[in-house]
Design a protein around this motif. Structure first.
Motif, PDB file in Angstrom:
ATOM      1  N   TRP A  84      10.441  -2.438   4.913  1.00 29.90           N
ATOM      2  CA  TRP A  84       9.227  -3.275   4.965  1.00 29.90           C
ATOM      3  C   TRP A  84       9.542  -4.673   4.485  1.00 29.90           C
ATOM      4  O   TRP A  84       9.079  -5.672   5.046  1.00 29.90           O
ATOM      5  CB  TRP A  84       8.119  -2.696   4.069  1.00 29.90           C
ATOM      6  CG  TRP A  84       7.303  -1.668   4.759  1.00 29.90           C
ATOM      7  CD1 TRP A  84       7.328  -0.318   4.540  1.00 29.90           C
ATOM      8  CD2 TRP A  84       6.340  -1.897   5.802  1.00 29.90           C
ATOM      9  NE1 TRP A  84       6.461   0.306   5.378  1.00 29.90           N
ATOM     10  CE2 TRP A  84       5.834  -0.626   6.168  1.00 29.90           C
ATOM     11  CE3 TRP A  84       5.877  -3.027   6.462  1.00 29.90           C
ATOM     12  CZ2 TRP A  84       4.874  -0.466   7.154  1.00 29.90           C
ATOM     13  CZ3 TRP A  84       4.920  -2.881   7.446  1.00 29.90           C
ATOM     14  CH2 TRP A  84       4.430  -1.615   7.786  1.00 29.90           C
ATOM     15  N   ILE A  85      10.335  -4.720   3.413  1.00 28.07           N
ATOM     16  CA  ILE A  85      10.657  -6.037   2.854  1.00 28.07           C
ATOM     17  C   ILE A  85      11.484  -6.828   3.869  1.00 28.07           C
ATOM     18  O   ILE A  85      11.236  -8.015   4.110  1.00 28.07           O
ATOM     19  CB  ILE A  85      11.409  -5.881   1.515  1.00 28.07           C
ATOM     20  CG1 ILE A  85      10.568  -5.050   0.548  1.00 28.07           C
ATOM     21  CG2 ILE A  85      11.745  -7.244   0.907  1.00 28.07           C
ATOM     22  CD1 ILE A  85      11.314  -4.562  -0.661  1.00 28.07           C
ATOM     23  N   ARG A 130       6.945  -2.316  -6.560  1.00 28.43           N
ATOM     24  CA  ARG A 130       6.027  -1.180  -6.742  1.00 28.43           C
ATOM     25  C   ARG A 130       4.860  -1.246  -5.754  1.00 28.43           C
ATOM     26  O   ARG A 130       4.413  -2.344  -5.386  1.00 28.43           O
ATOM     27  CB  ARG A 130       5.423  -1.192  -8.162  1.00 28.43           C
ATOM     28  CG  ARG A 130       6.411  -1.453  -9.264  1.00 28.43           C
ATOM     29  CD  ARG A 130       7.077  -0.192  -9.724  1.00 28.43           C
ATOM     30  NE  ARG A 130       8.057  -0.511 -10.768  1.00 28.43           N
ATOM     31  CZ  ARG A 130       9.149   0.201 -10.993  1.00 28.43           C
ATOM     32  NH1 ARG A 130       9.411   1.274 -10.285  1.00 28.43           N
ATOM     33  NH2 ARG A 130       9.998  -0.142 -11.955  1.00 28.43           N
ATOM     34  N   ILE A 131       4.371  -0.037  -5.406  1.00 27.97           N
ATOM     35  CA  ILE A 131       3.130   0.031  -4.630  1.00 27.97           C
ATOM     36  C   ILE A 131       2.027  -0.580  -5.502  1.00 27.97           C
ATOM     37  O   ILE A 131       1.950  -0.295  -6.703  1.00 27.97           O
ATOM     38  CB  ILE A 131       2.801   1.504  -4.279  1.00 27.97           C
ATOM     39  CG1 ILE A 131       3.964   2.133  -3.506  1.00 27.97           C
ATOM     40  CG2 ILE A 131       1.487   1.598  -3.500  1.00 27.97           C
ATOM     41  CD1 ILE A 131       4.405   1.379  -2.267  1.00 27.97           C
ATOM     42  N   GLY A 132       1.203  -1.434  -4.927  1.00 25.96           N
ATOM     43  CA  GLY A 132       0.176  -2.145  -5.701  1.00 25.96           C
ATOM     44  C   GLY A 132       0.588  -3.567  -6.033  1.00 25.96           C
ATOM     45  O   GLY A 132      -0.239  -4.383  -6.439  1.00 25.96           O
ATOM     46  N   HIS A 170       0.841  -1.203   0.000  1.00 24.68           N
ATOM     47  CA  HIS A 170       0.000   0.000   0.000  1.00 24.68           C
ATOM     48  C   HIS A 170       0.877   1.255   0.000  1.00 24.68           C
ATOM     49  O   HIS A 170       2.071   1.165   0.283  1.00 24.68           O
ATOM     50  CB  HIS A 170      -0.861   0.008   1.274  1.00 24.68           C
ATOM     51  CG  HIS A 170      -1.947  -1.006   1.252  1.00 24.68           C
ATOM     52  ND1 HIS A 170      -3.186  -0.751   0.744  1.00 24.68           N
ATOM     53  CD2 HIS A 170      -1.975  -2.303   1.678  1.00 24.68           C
ATOM     54  CE1 HIS A 170      -3.951  -1.820   0.857  1.00 24.68           C
ATOM     55  NE2 HIS A 170      -3.235  -2.793   1.412  1.00 24.68           N
ATOM     56  N   PRO A 171       0.284   2.431  -0.225  1.00 29.32           N
ATOM     57  CA  PRO A 171       1.064   3.677  -0.175  1.00 29.32           C
ATOM     58  C   PRO A 171       1.827   3.851   1.139  1.00 29.32           C
ATOM     59  O   PRO A 171       2.904   4.429   1.164  1.00 29.32           O
ATOM     60  CB  PRO A 171       0.001   4.762  -0.365  1.00 29.32           C
ATOM     61  CG  PRO A 171      -1.057   4.089  -1.183  1.00 29.32           C
ATOM     62  CD  PRO A 171      -1.091   2.658  -0.715  1.00 29.32           C
ATOM     63  N   GLU A 172       1.296   3.337   2.250  1.00 34.11           N
ATOM     64  CA  GLU A 172       1.998   3.495   3.541  1.00 34.11           C
ATOM     65  C   GLU A 172       3.332   2.723   3.571  1.00 34.11           C
ATOM     66  O   GLU A 172       4.154   2.934   4.455  1.00 34.11           O
ATOM     67  CB  GLU A 172       1.100   3.018   4.691  1.00 34.11           C
ATOM     68  CG  GLU A 172       0.960   1.513   4.764  1.00 34.11           C
ATOM     69  CD  GLU A 172      -0.376   1.050   5.330  1.00 34.11           C
ATOM     70  OE1 GLU A 172      -1.416   1.570   4.887  1.00 34.11           O
ATOM     71  OE2 GLU A 172      -0.369   0.165   6.184  1.00 34.11           O
ATOM     72  N   HIS A 173       3.555   1.837   2.591  1.00 32.92           N
ATOM     73  CA  HIS A 173       4.805   1.078   2.537  1.00 32.92           C
ATOM     74  C   HIS A 173       5.856   1.748   1.646  1.00 32.92           C
ATOM     75  O   HIS A 173       6.917   1.166   1.397  1.00 32.92           O
ATOM     76  CB  HIS A 173       4.545  -0.348   2.000  1.00 32.92           C
ATOM     77  CG  HIS A 173       3.569  -1.121   2.828  1.00 32.92           C
ATOM     78  ND1 HIS A 173       2.396  -1.652   2.321  1.00 32.92           N
ATOM     79  CD2 HIS A 173       3.578  -1.439   4.140  1.00 32.92           C
ATOM     80  CE1 HIS A 173       1.736  -2.269   3.289  1.00 32.92           C
ATOM     81  NE2 HIS A 173       2.438  -2.152   4.404  1.00 32.92           N
TER      82      HIS A 173
END
Ligand code: COA
Length: 157
Positions: free
Chosen positions: A36-37, A72-74, A22-25
């Motif tokens: 995050w990863i 990528r986000i998404g 998501h955008p928060e990531h």
């Protein structure tokens, strides 16, 4: 204390974790933040080792990680984790990270990480883990490679 004759195969520890990004990531460039990863990689590795040991585990070492492609986000991140090596109280997990575009179905293997966990007893002390049963040539080869990585880590302590 685990039964000293206890054994488990690789399949018993296999874990797949999936999470939509998501955008928060995002990082400042608009791709997924590496932190995050790394968190998800640690979670997947720990789950594989918990499944193997059937005990709580702590992370004792994380090998360097190289991100070959931005995520990528998404995208859906899919992490496949398995135990590749067991010592007395320690286990190495291999975590493969795949980024999937859920619309096109395109899948990219972005990196593979190796982490070491130690199983803890109820008092929080290191405790023995079941030996890993190797069933294929590939698993035997992976264990040999993991032993070399573990010897290297110990030599760097
Ligand atoms: C993990 C921990 C319990 C090990 O305690 P310890 O007193 O070092 O115990 P030992 O020396 O008996 O080592 C336990 C196992 O870890 C392995 N180990 C220790 N340091 C290691 C390293 N740097 N890399 C790989 N393996 C390591 C040892 O080889 C041993 O494996 P074996 O039993 O299979 O032979 C302790 O270091 C600890 O609590 N660390 C903090 C863990 C944590 O909080 N992680 C979250 C991140 S903040």
């Amino acid at each position: 204390m685990t039964d000293p004759h206890a054994q488990k195969n690789t399949r018993a520890s296999h874990v797949t974790l999936s999470q939509l990004m998501h955008p928060e990531h995002a990082n400042l460039l608009g791709n997924v933040h590496g932190g995050w990863i790394m968190k998800l990689v640690d979670e997947a590795g720990a789950l594989a080792c918990m499944r193997h040991a059937q005990k709580k585990v702590v992370t004792v070492a994380i090998d360097s990680m190289t991100f070959r492609q931005p995520i990528r986000i998404g995208d859906l991140i899919v992490l496949n984790a398995e135990v590749t090596y067991t010592g007395h109280t320690s286990m190495e997990a291999e975590v493969q990270v795949i980024a999937e575009n859920p619309i096109t179905g395109e899948r990219t293997h972005t990196n593979t990480a190796y982490l070491v966990y130690v199983a803890l007893d109820d008092e929080g002390h290191p405790t023995t883990v079941p030996a890993l049963v190797l069933e294929t040539e590939e698993e035997i080869k992976r264990m040999e490679q993991a032993k070399k990585r573990q010897a290297h880590r110990i030599s760097q302590k």
